[in-house]
Motif scaffolding. Structure first.
Motif, PDB file in Angstrom:
ATOM      1  N   GLY A   1       0.787  -1.117  -0.016  1.00 22.09           N
ATOM      2  CA  GLY A   1       0.083  -0.005   0.161  1.00 22.09           C
ATOM      3  C   GLY A   1       0.703   1.172   0.113  1.00 22.09           C
ATOM      4  O   GLY A   1       1.969   1.311   0.306  1.00 22.09           O
ATOM      5  N   TRP A   2       0.152   2.239  -0.354  1.00 28.67           N
ATOM      6  CA  TRP A   2       0.750   3.519  -0.417  1.00 28.67           C
ATOM      7  C   TRP A   2       0.037   4.725   0.327  1.00 28.67           C
ATOM      8  O   TRP A   2      -1.162   4.770   0.388  1.00 28.67           O
ATOM      9  N   GLN A   3       0.587   5.569   0.985  1.00 26.46           N
ATOM     10  CA  GLN A   3       0.042   6.825   1.693  1.00 26.46           C
ATOM     11  C   GLN A   3       0.884   8.034   1.594  1.00 26.46           C
ATOM     12  O   GLN A   3       1.919   7.929   1.547  1.00 26.46           O
ATOM     13  N   VAL A   4       0.107   9.014   1.226  1.00 25.26           N
ATOM     14  CA  VAL A   4       1.022  10.487   1.356  1.00 25.26           C
ATOM     15  C   VAL A   4       1.048  11.043   2.819  1.00 25.26           C
ATOM     16  O   VAL A   4       0.193  11.056   3.374  1.00 25.26           O
ATOM     17  N   THR A   5       2.288  11.234   2.971  1.00 29.98           N
ATOM     18  CA  THR A   5       2.456  12.020   4.514  1.00 29.98           C
ATOM     19  C   THR A   5       2.847  13.473   4.426  1.00 29.98           C
ATOM     20  O   THR A   5       2.855  13.908   5.259  1.00 29.98           O
ATOM     21  N   ASP A   6       2.966  13.697   3.106  1.00 31.89           N
ATOM     22  CA  ASP A   6       3.486  15.452   2.868  1.00 31.89           C
ATOM     23  C   ASP A   6       2.936  15.666   1.558  1.00 31.89           C
ATOM     24  O   ASP A   6       3.305  14.980   0.478  1.00 31.89           O
ATOM     25  N   ILE A   7       2.345  16.959   1.465  1.00 30.40           N
ATOM     26  CA  ILE A   7       2.238  17.562   0.049  1.00 30.40           C
ATOM     27  C   ILE A   7       2.744  18.967  -0.116  1.00 30.40           C
ATOM     28  O   ILE A   7       2.584  19.787   0.737  1.00 30.40           O
ATOM     29  N   ARG A   8       3.474  19.283  -1.143  1.00 32.83           N
ATOM     30  CA  ARG A   8       4.146  20.480  -1.226  1.00 32.83           C
ATOM     31  C   ARG A   8       4.073  21.112  -2.844  1.00 32.83           C
ATOM     32  O   ARG A   8       4.756  21.475  -3.421  1.00 32.83           O
ATOM     33  N   LEU A   9       2.589  21.192  -3.114  1.00 28.84           N
ATOM     34  CA  LEU A   9       2.362  21.609  -4.064  1.00 28.84           C
ATOM     35  C   LEU A   9       2.333  23.050  -4.039  1.00 28.84           C
ATOM     36  O   LEU A   9       1.868  23.885  -3.051  1.00 28.84           O
ATOM     37  N   PRO A  10       2.864  23.905  -5.064  1.00 27.05           N
ATOM     38  CA  PRO A  10       2.919  25.184  -4.656  1.00 27.05           C
ATOM     39  C   PRO A  10       1.579  26.021  -4.874  1.00 27.05           C
ATOM     40  O   PRO A  10       0.394  25.477  -5.433  1.00 27.05           O
ATOM     41  N   LYS A  11       1.457  27.097  -4.077  1.00 26.24           N
ATOM     42  CA  LYS A  11       0.209  27.715  -4.135  1.00 26.24           C
ATOM     43  C   LYS A  11       0.059  28.504  -5.444  1.00 26.24           C
ATOM     44  O   LYS A  11       0.851  29.154  -5.917  1.00 26.24           O
ATOM     45  N   VAL A  12      -1.103  28.596  -5.848  1.00 23.63           N
ATOM     46  CA  VAL A  12      -1.752  29.267  -7.201  1.00 23.63           C
ATOM     47  C   VAL A  12      -2.389  30.560  -6.681  1.00 23.63           C
ATOM     48  O   VAL A  12      -3.411  30.473  -5.965  1.00 23.63           O
ATOM     49  N   SER A  13      -1.991  31.659  -7.107  1.00 26.39           N
ATOM     50  CA  SER A  13      -2.694  32.836  -7.175  1.00 26.39           C
ATOM     51  C   SER A  13      -3.782  33.177  -8.123  1.00 26.39           C
ATOM     52  O   SER A  13      -4.790  33.640  -7.651  1.00 26.39           O
ATOM     53  N   ARG A  14      -3.726  32.717  -9.340  1.00 25.36           N
ATOM     54  CA  ARG A  14      -4.828  32.730 -10.254  1.00 25.36           C
ATOM     55  C   ARG A  14      -5.466  31.393 -10.521  1.00 25.36           C
ATOM     56  O   ARG A  14      -5.136  30.760 -11.551  1.00 25.36           O
ATOM     57  N   THR A  15      -6.507  31.133  -9.587  1.00 23.79           N
ATOM     58  CA  THR A  15      -7.233  29.944 -10.037  1.00 23.79           C
ATOM     59  C   THR A  15      -8.056  29.879 -11.292  1.00 23.79           C
ATOM     60  O   THR A  15      -8.525  28.686 -11.632  1.00 23.79           O
ATOM     61  N   ASP A  16      -8.401  31.007 -11.631  1.00 26.38           N
ATOM     62  CA  ASP A  16      -9.278  31.157 -12.681  1.00 26.38           C
ATOM     63  C   ASP A  16      -8.841  30.707 -13.993  1.00 26.38           C
ATOM     64  O   ASP A  16      -9.265  30.470 -14.920  1.00 26.38           O
ATOM     65  N   ARG A  17      -7.483  30.551 -13.945  1.00 23.84           N
ATOM     66  CA  ARG A  17      -6.752  30.087 -15.135  1.00 23.84           C
ATOM     67  C   ARG A  17      -6.125  28.602 -15.239  1.00 23.84           C
ATOM     68  O   ARG A  17      -5.446  28.057 -15.979  1.00 23.84           O
TER      69      ARG A  17
END
Length: 197
Positions: A170-186
């Protein structure tokens, strides 16, 4: 009963796995159907009408309620698609038909896609196995096990603890490092059209 199901090639499984990931993430009804199948429920076409009329002994029933979502936040999924397209040309690969290519040609393309996807995965997520025992080793599963972390397969009878063979850790996610997005409309623009002038 339907005819024998033919095994799917590695390349098709590789491509399909990513498509299923995003479909599962974005569609609550689809995710609920997948959970039903993973718990052993048959598709309607797989049920023999004769079996319905017979008395069936219920060996074990585990109900995992499907999440009820009024709305779905798609920002994370769209941003992850952008990263996979940027590093691995992931969408280009899935949108192109591979029927006319040989397995060796698809395998060569899959190697590049694998490299790019692995870069995205390791750069933005920390993954750990759920169970640290070696695959194919005998393990004991406690009676009060968490069925979101452990899936018992085969003939499950009585109350635990259970003895079994670890098929996959099995697999589990222990940390997420996605960058913050300022323009979500795009975010719905996964990759802009490229024009050379």
């Amino acid at each position: 009963m339907s005819s024998e199901i033919k095994p799917v090639s590695f390349a098709a499984r590789f491509a399909g796995a990513f498509g299923q990931f995003f479909k599962y993430l974005g569609d609550g009804q689809y995710a609920a159907r997948c959970q039903q199948l993973s718990h052993g429920e048959l598709l309607a076409k797989e049920v023999d009408a004769k079996v319905i009329t017979e008395t069936v002994e219920v060996i074990r029933e585990i109900e995992v309620p499907a999440p009820v979502l009024d709305t779905v936040n798609t920002d994370g999924a769209l941003h992850l698609l952008q990263l996979l397209q940027q590093e691995a040309r992931f969408i280009d690969f899935l949108q192109e038909s591979i029927d006319d290519y040989s397995d060796s040609d698809v395998g060569a393309a899959a190697r590049q896609i694998h490299k790019g996807c692995a870069k995205v995965l390791s750069g933005h997520f920390t993954l750990e196995v759920v169970n640290h025992s070696p695959e194919n080793s005998r393990i004991e599963v406690a009676a009060d096990y968490d069925n979101s972390q452990i899936k018992l397969e085969g003939r499950v009878t009585g109350e635990g603890p259970y003895q079994g063979t670890l098929v996959h850790p099995g697999w589990q996610v222990t940390d997420i490092r996605l960058p913050k997005v300022s323009r979500t409309d795009r975010l719905h623009i996964i990759a802009p059209a490229q024009v050379e002038v």
